[in-house]
Design an enzyme around this catalytic site. Structure first.
Site, PDB file in Angstrom:
ATOM      1  N   ASP A 479     -57.039  65.950 -12.059  1.00 47.65           N
ATOM      2  CA  ASP A 479     -55.895  65.538 -11.247  1.00 47.65           C
ATOM      3  C   ASP A 479     -54.685  65.087 -11.878  1.00 47.65           C
ATOM      4  O   ASP A 479     -54.837  64.602 -12.887  1.00 47.65           O
ATOM      5  CB  ASP A 479     -56.401  64.515 -10.247  1.00 47.65           C
ATOM      6  CG  ASP A 479     -55.605  64.654  -8.669  1.00 47.65           C
ATOM      7  OD1 ASP A 479     -54.617  65.056  -8.581  1.00 47.65           O
ATOM      8  OD2 ASP A 479     -56.348  64.042  -7.931  1.00 47.65           O
ATOM      9  N   ASP A 548     -53.550  69.179  -0.569  1.00 46.09           N
ATOM     10  CA  ASP A 548     -54.430  68.273  -0.091  1.00 46.09           C
ATOM     11  C   ASP A 548     -54.435  68.499   1.502  1.00 46.09           C
ATOM     12  O   ASP A 548     -54.986  67.776   2.369  1.00 46.09           O
ATOM     13  CB  ASP A 548     -53.584  66.743  -0.311  1.00 46.09           C
ATOM     14  CG  ASP A 548     -54.256  66.306  -1.388  1.00 46.09           C
ATOM     15  OD1 ASP A 548     -55.182  66.798  -2.163  1.00 46.09           O
ATOM     16  OD2 ASP A 548     -53.571  65.206  -2.083  1.00 46.09           O
TER      17      ASP A 548
HETATM   18  C1  DGJ Z   1     -55.148  63.749  -4.920  1.00 45.16           C
HETATM   19  C2  DGJ Z   1     -56.063  64.986  -4.917  1.00 45.16           C
HETATM   20  O1  DGJ Z   1     -55.206  66.455  -4.422  1.00 45.16           O
HETATM   21  C3  DGJ Z   1     -57.033  64.747  -3.834  1.00 45.16           C
HETATM   22  O2  DGJ Z   1     -57.883  65.880  -3.581  1.00 45.16           O
HETATM   23  C4  DGJ Z   1     -57.941  63.461  -4.358  1.00 45.16           C
HETATM   24  O3  DGJ Z   1     -58.801  63.951  -5.676  1.00 45.16           O
HETATM   25  C5  DGJ Z   1     -56.905  62.363  -4.798  1.00 45.16           C
HETATM   26  N1  DGJ Z   1     -55.958  62.778  -5.422  1.00 45.16           N
HETATM   27  C6  DGJ Z   1     -58.140  61.428  -5.363  1.00 45.16           C
HETATM   28  O4  DGJ Z   1     -57.009  60.157  -5.674  1.00 45.16           O
END
Ligand code: DGJ
Length: 731
Positions: A479, A548
C-alpha cells in the site's frame, strides 16, 4: 515485422502486419514524423511536407530557404530554441545555465530484439524474433550531448514503444531540465481526446472531449502517478466508438510524476508527448554519464476502443507482467479491512478464516493494523514487527493456522511510509522526504520515507525480509497512502531536482529485489485503492487493488475506465457489505458478485455475520467463478454498454481465445417503469459458430452479434444484474 532505412527516400519504416510508423530525415539534420497508422507496404517518396514561407516562422541558420521552418515541420523529438515554438521534447543547459538545445540527426542502428531499460520497468521480449528496434542518434556536437531515440516494433502487437537515452560525451556536466519519453506530431487535429481523470474512490473516469486548439495537459506533481490522472491518453476519430474507428493510445510505463501534453498548433497539427514531469525535475548529467527516460507504449487500432484496449491488455499480459504469476489463475481472497478495520484479534481473524475456508475462499489477507502498536492510522508505520496485543502468538502461528485450514496467507505492508509515532522515526527523523528547514506537511498523519536513499530502503527491506524469511507468506498487499510534498532529501548528495525520480528508481530497485528473492509471493499493488495503478507497478506486481470504492454501481464506472488500458487479470475487485461503506448504497448480493467476478474476485466483509442463505449464495458465486476464472482473467474482454452513456446500465463480455465459451454480464443500474424494450448485440464471438445460452436458447454467433437478443424484460429494480454463459455447439 521489419525496420528499413531507405536511402532514396531518407525514411525509416517500422512495420508489422498491423501498423506502420515512418520517420523522415530532413535536410540531413532534422527528424520529421511522416506516418503512423494502418500498415502500408512501402514508402515510395521522400517527405512531401508542404514547404511554405509562413510569416514569422524562423528559418534555421544554415538554411537560406524561407520555406523551411521547424515552427511548422511535423517532428519526432524537437527542442525549442531553433524556431519550434510548440511544447519542447527536451531542455538542457550547460553549467553556466545557458540553454543548449541543438540535437541534430547523426546516425542510426537497427537490431533484432529489444534492450532492457536499466533500473526501469519496460516491455520485454523473450526471444529476439519477437521485436525489432531502431535507435536513432541525435547529437549536439558543441556540448558532446547525444540522445538515442529508441523505437521498438513487436511482431504480434499493433504497438510501437519509445524511449530516449541521453549520453553526455562532453567534458563538462550538463543539466537536463526536461526529457520527454516521446513526442510525435500528427498531421491533423480532427480527433476526440480521451483521458482518465479521477480522485480517491472515483478512479479512471472516462472523459471524452473534442480536441481543440491549445495545449491540453494531464500530469502528476504528487511524487506518484496518483488518482488524479492516469499517465494514459487516447486520440480517436470523431466517429470512433467501442467497436470501430481509429484510436491512438499512449501509455507511460512509470510510477512517478509525469506530464502528458496534447498541443494543437496554428496549422491544425497535433503534438502528443508523455514523459517525466519537468516541474520538480533537474538531472545533473556528468561527463560520461547517461540518463534513460521511461518507456511509452503507443498503440494504433482501427477497431475502436475495444481494439485499442485489447492491444494494451495483450501487450501487458505477455510482455510487461512477469514471473510465476503471469499466467496463474488468481486466488479468490478475503481481505479483513472492511470487515474489521483496525479492530481485530487473533481469534476474530481465525473465525473469519474458518468460515472463509468453508465458503471456498483460497487466500486470507490480513490488512492494516497487525504491526507496531497500530490501533489507528496515527502510528507505527516503519515498525514492521508484530503487534502482540492483537496477535499474541505472532504471525507465524497465524499463518500456520490459516494454512491448516487449507488457505494461503497474505499480509499488508505500507513500506514507503513512516509515522512520527514510531521507533523508526524517533531514531531517524531525517529519513523522510522533506526540504530541510521547511515545515513538513502530513498526509493521513504520515510521512513518506526517503527511498532515494539506499540506507533507508535497506532498513525497510531487512525488516520485511525478517518477516518473509520466518513466516510462510503467499501474498503481499503493498500500500501507499499519501502524496509527496516538500520534495527534498536530507542526504546532501541528492540534488533537489533529482529526488522524485531517484525515489522511484529506489522503489523499483527494492521491488526487483523482493520479487526476485521471493518469486512465489503474489504481489498486489495498492495506493488508497487505485492511486498508483500504472504499468510501472504492473512490471513488479501482477495485480492492483482497483479502488477503495467497493460499491457495485460505482465499480462499474471504475472497472469500465480501468479496462481501457489494463488487463482483467490485474484488477482486484471485492464483494463488500451493504449498506456500502463508501456511498451507503444497497445493491443485491448477485450484482455485487457479478461486478466483482469481472475481475480478480475477492470478499471484503465480516463473513462471520453472513446469514445462511447469504453464505450459500457466496459459496455458489465462488464455485461458479472458479470454473470460469481462467476465461475471465485471461480471455478477451469487450465493453458493450457504457455506464457513462445514461447511467442506466452497463454490459460487457468475456470470450475465450478460441471463441468457444463466452460470459456476458448485464447490469441494470437504474430501472424505469414500463421501460422500452431493448436489443443488445454481443461482440467478440465467432460468426460461423453456433452457441447455446445457459437458458437453453440456441443462436448463431452472427445472430448474437448482428441482430442481438432482447434484454430480460423481467429484470426489475435498481442495481440488478444478469449473467449469461454461452458455449459453442455443433450446429
Ligand atoms: C488503503 C487501502 O486502499 C485499503 O484497502 C486498506 O488497505 C487501507 N489503506 C489500510 O490502511
Amino acid at each position: 515485422m521489419n525496420i528499413v532505412y531507405d536511402q532514396n527516400t531518407q525514411t525509416f519504416h517500422l512495420s508489422n502486419k498491423f501498423v506502420s510508423y515512418v520517420i523522415a530525415v530532413e535536410e540531413d539534420k532534422y527528424l520529421s514524423h511522416y506516418y503512423w497508422g494502418k500498415k502500408i507496404k512501402q514508402v515510395h517518396s521522400p517527405s512531401d511536407y508542404p514547404r511554405k514561407d509562413r510569416a514569422f516562422a524562423p528559418n534555421p541558420d544554415h538554411i537560406q530557404d524561407r520555406h523551411f521552418s521547424l515552427a511548422t515541420l511535423p517532428q519526432e523529438y524537437s527542442g525549442t530554441d531553433i524556431g519550434d515554438f510548440r511544447v519542447s521534447s527536451y531542455t538542457y543547459t550547460d553549467i553556466t545555465g545557458l540553454r543548449a538545445n541543438h540535437l541534430n540527426y547523426h546516425g542510426y542502428s537497427i537490431f533484432n530484439g529489444k534492450k532492457t531499460l536499466q533500473g526501469l520497468p519496460h516491455t520485454y521480449v523473450k526471444s529476439e524474433q519477437e521485436a525489432m528496434t531502431l535507435e536513432i542518434q541525435l547529437i549536439d556536437s558543441n556540448h558532446g550531448m547525444s540522445a538515442f531515440l529508441q523505437y521498438t516494433i513487436f511482431e504480434d502487437h499493433p504497438v510501437v514503444t519509445r524511449s530516449v537515452r541521453f549520453q553526455n560525451n562532453g567534458e563538462e556536466a550538463l543539466s537536463i531540465k526536461r526529457a520527454m519519453s516521446m513526442s510525435i506530431d500528427l498531421p491533423d487535429s480532427n480527433y476526440d481526446f480521451i483521458q482518465f481523470p479521477g480522485a480517491w474512490g472515483r478512479e479512471r473516469e472516462v472523459l471524452r472531449s473534442s480536441l481543440v486548439r491549445g495545449i491540453h495537459t494531464l500530469d502528476s506533481k504528487r511524487g506518484t502517478t496518483s488518482h488524479t490522472y492516469q499517465p494514459f491518453l487516447a486520440l480517436v476519430r470523431k466517429d470512433t466508438d467501442e467497436f470501430s474507428g481509429e484510436a491512438y493510445g499512449f501509455h507511460l510505463i512509470y510510477s512517478g510524476e509525469f506530464l502528458g501534453n496534447v498541443e494543437v498548433d496554428s496549422f491544425s497539427q497535433t503534438r502528443v508527448q508523455l514523459g517525466i514531469n519537468p516541474e520538480h525535475f533537474e538531472w545533473k548529467l556528468g561527463a560520461g554519464e547517461t540518463f534513460q527516460t521511461p518507456e511509452v507504449v503507443m498503440s494504433y487500432s482501427e477497431e475502436g476502443l475495444n481494439g485499442m484496449s485489447r492491444s494494451f491488455h495483450e501487450l501487458y499480459q505477455n510482455k510487461l507482467i512477469r514471473g510465476k504469476h503471469q499466467y496463474r489463475e488468481r486466488p479468490v481472497l478475503i481481505n479483513n479491512w472492511e470487515g474489521t478495520y483496525f479492530n481485530f484479534t487473533e481469534e476474530k481473524i481465525l473465525n473469519m478464516a474458518e468460515i472463509s475456508a468453508e465458503l471456498g475462499i483460497e487466500l486470507f489477507v490480513l490488512d492494516d493494523g497487525w504491526f507496531g502498536k497500530r490501533d489507528d492510522d496515527y502510528s507505527s508505520l516503519g515498525d514492521w514487527t508484530v503487534y502482540k496485543n492483537k496477535l499474541p502468538n505472532g504471525l507465524k502461528a497465524l499463518s500456520d493456522a490459516i494454512h491448516k485450514k487449507g488457505m494461503k496467507f497474505g499480509l499488508w505492508f505500507e513500506p514507503e511510509m513512516v509515522s512520527e509515532d514510531s521507533d523508526l522515526y524517533r531514531s531517524h527523523p531525517d529519513w523522510c522526504i522533506h526540504t530541510p528547514g521547511i515545515p513538513k506537511s502530513r498526509g493521513r498523519s504520515q510521512l513518506v520515507l526517503d527511498f532515494s536513499r539506499k540506507e533507508v530502503r535497506d532498513n525497510i527491506l531487512s525488516q520485511m525480509k525478517a518477516i518473509l524469511d520466518e513466516v510462510p507468506i503467499d501474498y503481499i498487499k503493498w500500500d501507499y497512502n499519501r502524496n509527496m510534498t516538500e520534495l527534498g532529501s536530507a542526504a546532501p548528495e541528492i540534488m533537489p531536482g533529482e529526488v522524485a525520480h531517484r525515489y522511484i528508481l529506489g522503489l523499483y530497485e527494492m521491488l526487483e529485489d523482493l520479487v526476485t528473492t521471493y518469486p512465489d509471493i503474489l504481489f498486489e499493488s495498492c495506493s488508497g485503492g487505485g492511486g498508483r495503478y500504472d504499468p510501472g507497478m504492473l512490471y513488479y506486481m501482477p495485480q492492483t487493488w482497483t479502488s477503495d470504492n467497493t460499491d457495485a454501481a460505482s465499480r462499474l464506472e471504475i472497472q469500465y475506465g480501468t479496462s481501457m488500458m489494463f488487463p482483467i487479470s490485474s484488477m482486484g475487485s471485492h464483494v463488500s457489505d451493504v449498506p456500502n461503506h463508501q456511498v451507503n448504497r444497497y445493491s443485491s448480493l448477485e450484482m455485487r458478485g457479478h461486478v466483482a467476478m469481472s475481475g480478480n474476485l475477492g470478499y471484503e466483509l465480516d463473513v462471520t455475520k453472513l446469514t445462511e442463505p447469504e453464505k450459500e449464495a457466496v459459496r455458489e458465486q465462488i464455485s461458479w467463478y472458479k470454473s470460469y476464472r481462467k476465461l475471465i482473467q485471461f480471455g478477451n474482454f469487450y465493453r458493450i454498454l457504457s455506464p457513462y452513456d445514461n447511467k442506466q446500465h452497463t454490459a460487457w463480455i468475456f470470450v475465450d481465445q478460441n471463441k468457444e465459451t463466452a460470459i456476458y454480464f448485464y447490469y441494470q443500474i437504474i430501472d424505469k417503469a414500463n421501460k422500452p424494450s431493448k436489443i443488445l448485440k454481443m461482440t467478440g464471438l465467432d460468426s460461423e459458430k453456433t452457441y447455446q445460452l445457459d437458458d437453453g436458447r440456441i443462436l448463431g454467433g452472427d445472430e448474437l452479434m448482428y441482430r442481438g437478443i432482447y434484454l430480460d424484460p423481467d429484470l426489475s429494480g435498481d442495481y440488478k444484474s444478469r449473467c449469461i454463459v454461452l458455449h459453442s455447439i455443433e450446429s
